[in-house]
Design a protein around this motif. Structure first.
Motif, PDB file in Angstrom:
ATOM      1  N   SER A 153       2.234 -34.078  18.855  1.00 54.75           N
ATOM      2  CA  SER A 153       2.808 -34.044  17.513  1.00 54.75           C
ATOM      3  C   SER A 153       2.585 -32.660  16.904  1.00 54.75           C
ATOM      4  CB  SER A 153       2.166 -35.130  16.649  1.00 54.75           C
ATOM      5  OG  SER A 153       0.774 -34.875  16.496  1.00 54.75           O
ATOM      6  N   GLN A 154       3.209 -32.411  15.764  1.00 53.58           N
ATOM      7  CA  GLN A 154       3.073 -31.107  15.120  1.00 53.58           C
ATOM      8  C   GLN A 154       1.611 -30.860  14.746  1.00 53.58           C
ATOM      9  OE1 GLN A 154       5.841 -30.569  11.865  1.00 53.58           O
ATOM     10  NE2 GLN A 154       7.471 -31.648  12.980  1.00 53.58           N
ATOM     11  N   ASN A 161       4.616 -37.222  11.598  1.00 51.73           N
ATOM     12  CA  ASN A 161       5.686 -36.820  12.508  1.00 51.73           C
ATOM     13  C   ASN A 161       5.478 -37.487  13.859  1.00 51.73           C
ATOM     14  OD1 ASN A 161       4.400 -34.410  14.417  1.00 51.73           O
ATOM     15  ND2 ASN A 161       3.437 -34.560  12.387  1.00 51.73           N
ATOM     16  N   ASP A 162       6.548 -37.573  14.636  1.00 55.42           N
ATOM     17  CA  ASP A 162       6.531 -38.349  15.891  1.00 55.42           C
ATOM     18  C   ASP A 162       5.650 -37.695  16.954  1.00 55.42           C
ATOM     19  OD1 ASP A 162       8.279 -40.117  14.776  1.00 55.42           O
ATOM     20  OD2 ASP A 162      10.060 -39.336  15.804  1.00 55.42           O
ATOM     21  N   GLN A 259       3.509 -42.119  14.978  1.00 54.69           N
ATOM     22  CA  GLN A 259       3.488 -40.892  14.196  1.00 54.69           C
ATOM     23  C   GLN A 259       2.050 -40.521  13.852  1.00 54.69           C
ATOM     24  OE1 GLN A 259       6.107 -41.464  10.821  1.00 54.69           O
ATOM     25  NE2 GLN A 259       7.937 -41.198  12.088  1.00 54.69           N
ATOM     26  N   ALA A 260       1.845 -39.212  13.598  1.00 52.96           N
ATOM     27  CA  ALA A 260       0.491 -38.728  13.312  1.00 52.96           C
ATOM     28  C   ALA A 260       0.551 -37.573  12.320  1.00 52.96           C
ATOM     29  CB  ALA A 260      -0.185 -38.289  14.609  1.00 52.96           C
ATOM     30  N   ARG A 261      -0.592 -37.337  11.659  1.00 56.59           N
ATOM     31  CA  ARG A 261      -0.712 -36.194  10.766  1.00 56.59           C
ATOM     32  C   ARG A 261      -2.182 -35.801  10.644  1.00 56.59           C
ATOM     33  NH1 ARG A 261      -0.452 -38.016   4.386  1.00 56.59           N
ATOM     34  NH2 ARG A 261      -2.156 -39.543   4.461  1.00 56.59           N
ATOM     35  N   THR A 262      -2.405 -34.559  10.231  1.00 59.55           N
ATOM     36  CA  THR A 262      -3.755 -34.121   9.883  1.00 59.55           C
ATOM     37  C   THR A 262      -3.989 -34.499   8.434  1.00 59.55           C
ATOM     38  OG1 THR A 262      -3.681 -32.275  11.443  1.00 59.55           O
ATOM     39  CG2 THR A 262      -5.318 -32.150   9.687  1.00 59.55           C
ATOM     40  N   ALA A 263      -4.872 -35.460   8.205  1.00 57.47           N
ATOM     41  CA  ALA A 263      -5.050 -36.002   6.854  1.00 57.47           C
ATOM     42  C   ALA A 263      -5.977 -35.140   6.013  1.00 57.47           C
ATOM     43  CB  ALA A 263      -5.596 -37.417   6.943  1.00 57.47           C
TER      44      ALA A 263
END
Length: 299
Positions: A153-154, A161-162, A259-263
């Motif tokens: 992921s990004q 995002n995927d 999906q993933a993100r840096t929280a």
């Protein structure tokens, strides 16, 4: 004497009527010393037949000399096939277990024909049966798909995002519950770690049709500088498992994504991504992939 009633006169002038049909041979008074040949006549009104060795059944087609026989040997009742020189069916007199060399069920009682990978099921308490694919058997658990991540992921983005490779377009073969399991690698690349310690929190979600969150998960990684590790460090990984389920309807299509993100992070320039974990260390190098698996429970 022909087989009809006769009247004869004795030497004393007496007339005697003789019925030859009343003259017979009581076979029960005899013990045979050779094969009894009935010359193709039937035996009728038999009460009980005692067989000491075997009863052989020959083919109506006299050109076929093979036969089946009914026999009992050492407590095993068998139907013997002379063509294969072995019992096609055996019954153990102690356990009553029946053994078949081969079995074949051509149709269910509903007339259904078996297809590849079908199973025969009972349709009611009366012993009626039907051939069905396993996925259509009520309460059956069947594997549907397993996807591997094809990238990451990004990196270090606060927006979901995927994870590449973990998007599935799924058409339900039957109505039921689709159980989902995502095994995910979260990675902080060692090349971005500039101070010690650095902590990064990552959030991951299972999504259906792009707008419905099924389940979520989170991980926190605290790093050290690569020089602090005996073997030079490497990427900093963490694993997270997310379990979820969705009701599905036969024939309908669902788009499932991870999906993933840096929280959150203690250092603005240090973040995470989710997907492929790659470890490089000579002959011990390897790659590990995040996965998404689907299993269907049939209604």
């Amino acid at each position: 004497m022909s087989a009809q009633t006769k009247t004869v006169v004795t030497t004393y002038g007496e007339k005697i009527t003789i019925d030859p049909n009343g003259i017979g041979d009581n076979l029960g008074n005899h013990t045979a010393t050779t094969t009894l040949n009935l010359n193709n006549n039937d035996i009728s009104n038999v009460s009980t037949i005692f067989i000491k060795k075997e009863a052989q059944l020959f083919d109506k087609n006299t050109g076929n000399s093979n036969y089946f026989s009914l026999n009992k040997n050492n407590g095993i009742v068998g139907i013997y096939n002379s063509n294969t020189t072995g019992n096609a069916l055996s019954i153990n007199e102690v356990s009553s277990k029946t053994t078949f060399v081969t079995t074949q069920i051509t149709k269910g009682t509903d007339g259904s024909l078996p297809q590849k990978d079908n199973v025969l099921i009972s349709t009611d308490s009366n012993g009626n049966t039907a051939w069905l694919p396993l996925v259509k058997v009520k309460d059956a658990l069947t594997f549907q798909f397993l996807n591997y991540s094809t990238g990451n992921s990004q990196y270090n983005t606060a927006t979901f995002n995927d994870v590449p490779g973990l998007m599935v377009t799924y058409t339900a073969p039957v109505t039921g519950i689709l159980s989902l399991q995502a095994n995910l690698y979260t990675i902080i690349p060692d090349g971005v770690v500039t101070k010690t310690p650095t902590s990064v929190k990552t959030e991951m979600v299972l999504m259906v049709n792009g707008n419905q969150t099924i389940k979520g998960g989170a991980s926190t990684i605290t790093t050290a500088t690569p020089s602090a590790f005996v073997n030079g460090g490497g990427n900093f990984p963490e694993t997270t498992t997310i379990l979820g389920q969705i009701p599905v309807t036969a024939g309908q299509t669902y788009t499932i994504t991870v999906q993933a993100r840096t929280a959150d992070t203690t250092t603005a320039t240090v973040g995470t991504c989710v997907g492929n974990y790659v470890h490089t260390e000579g002959v011990n190098s390897f790659s590990a992939y995040s996965t998404l698996m689907g299993t269907l429970f049939t209604d």
